[in-house]
Design a protein around this motif. Structure first.
Motif, short mmCIF file in Angstrom:
data_model
loop_
_atom_site.label_atom_id
_atom_site.label_comp_id
_atom_site.label_asym_id
_atom_site.label_seq_id
_atom_site.Cartn_x
_atom_site.Cartn_y
_atom_site.Cartn_z
N VAL A 11 -0.08 1.50 -0.70
CA VAL A 11 -1.33 0.17 -0.53
C VAL A 11 -0.27 -0.34 -0.77
O VAL A 11 -0.96 -1.83 0.24
CB VAL A 11 -1.03 0.22 -2.42
CG1 VAL A 11 -1.91 -0.93 -3.04
CG2 VAL A 11 -2.40 1.54 -2.30
N ARG A 12 1.13 -0.94 -0.62
CA ARG A 12 2.12 -2.55 -0.59
C ARG A 12 2.46 -2.71 1.49
O ARG A 12 2.08 -3.43 1.37
CB ARG A 12 3.04 -1.73 -1.34
CG ARG A 12 3.48 -1.59 -2.41
CD ARG A 12 4.93 -2.01 -3.30
NE ARG A 12 4.88 -2.17 -4.51
CZ ARG A 12 5.69 -1.43 -5.36
NH1 ARG A 12 7.01 -2.48 -4.80
NH2 ARG A 12 5.70 -2.46 -6.61
N GLY A 13 1.84 -1.24 2.07
CA GLY A 13 1.48 -1.31 3.25
C GLY A 13 0.29 -1.93 3.54
O GLY A 13 0.30 -2.35 4.75
N LEU A 14 -0.10 -1.94 3.10
CA LEU A 14 -1.62 -2.22 3.19
C LEU A 14 -1.54 -3.58 3.59
O LEU A 14 -2.29 -4.85 2.56
CB LEU A 14 -2.80 -1.95 1.97
CG LEU A 14 -3.72 -2.84 2.56
CD1 LEU A 14 -4.69 -1.45 4.08
CD2 LEU A 14 -4.97 -2.17 1.64
N ARG A 15 -2.14 -4.24 4.98
CA ARG A 15 -1.90 -4.95 5.65
C ARG A 15 -4.05 -5.12 6.05
O ARG A 15 -4.32 -3.95 6.59
CB ARG A 15 -1.48 -6.05 6.92
CG ARG A 15 -0.09 -5.92 6.64
CD ARG A 15 0.16 -6.67 5.60
NE ARG A 15 1.71 -6.18 5.05
CZ ARG A 15 2.67 -6.25 3.78
NH1 ARG A 15 1.62 -5.92 2.91
NH2 ARG A 15 3.58 -6.19 3.55
N MET A 16 -4.58 -6.55 6.18
CA MET A 16 -6.13 -6.34 5.79
C MET A 16 -5.95 -6.46 7.27
O MET A 16 -7.21 -5.98 8.11
CB MET A 16 -6.85 -7.73 5.59
CG MET A 16 -6.36 -8.09 3.82
SD MET A 16 -7.75 -6.55 3.29
CE MET A 16 -6.52 -5.50 2.74
N GLU A 17 -4.99 -7.08 8.46
CA GLU A 17 -5.30 -7.08 9.99
C GLU A 17 -5.03 -5.43 10.62
O GLU A 17 -5.61 -5.10 11.35
CB GLU A 17 -4.17 -7.44 10.90
CG GLU A 17 -4.07 -9.36 10.10
CD GLU A 17 -3.64 -9.89 8.85
OE1 GLU A 17 -2.82 -9.01 8.30
OE2 GLU A 17 -4.05 -10.72 8.30
#
Length: 184
Positions: free
Chosen positions: A13-19
């Protein structure tokens, strides 16, 4: 949502980037924000997606004639959480990531609590079909133990600390123990 589940399973989750999510889904970042408003909305919808997907793959096994009674249905639904196929591994990993993130993210806690409660109620309903005379609090407690145990065993299996066959044996034994507890 499949793209979000994949990214969360791969990066957390912490590594989730919208891009990265937009690239994974083959859409623009603006479209992600248009549909989900913000990161919290994306996580909430991803949680719903993985819960729905788990419902689908734990309800019916491909090529199976289906369970013949409530006990078989309960055991099958829990054991189908342990399939060495990409969809199940991805779903279980994403669920674990969302659960771990809820410790630090109060916005996610409510959504996760509701999804967990739905799962507990589904398991308690099956237990109630197996032991119709058992009191509701006992059924709920058994369902809480089974679902909590399943999450822990899943984490060990996904991390390589527990072989798949042993994980499945532990779940089957836990079902037997909980049903026996409801007898007394």
């Amino acid at each position: 949502m499949e793209g979000a589940a994949r990214v969360i399973a791969r990066r957390g989750v912490r590594g989730l980037r919208m891009e990265e999510l937009a690239a994974e889904a083959g859409v623009s970042t603006a479209l992600i924000y248009y549909h989900f408003k913000d990161r919290a909305g994306t996580l909430r919808h991803t949680l719903e997606f993985i819960s729905d997907r788990a419902d689908r793959y734990t309800t019916e096994e491909e090529g199976s004639t289906g369970p013949h009674d409530a006990r078989q249905e309960l055991e099958q639904s829990l054991l189908l959480e342990f399939q060495d196929v990409p969809e199940v591994r991805e779903n279980s990993t994403a669920w674990g990531e969302l659960r771990a993130s809820a410790i630090f993210d109060p916005e996610l806690r409510g959504d996760l609590a509701r999804a967990t409660l739905t799962w507990i109620h589904d398991v308690a309903d099956l237990l109630g079909r197996i032991r119709p005379n058992a009191p509701a609090p006992a059924l709920t407690a058994s369902a809480e133990r089974l679902t909590g145990l399943l999450e822990g065993i899943s984490t060990r299996w996904l991390s390589g600390a527990l072989p798949l066959t042993h994980a499945r044996e532990l779940v089957s034994e836990a079902v037997s123990i909980e049903i026996h507890r409801l007898d007394g």
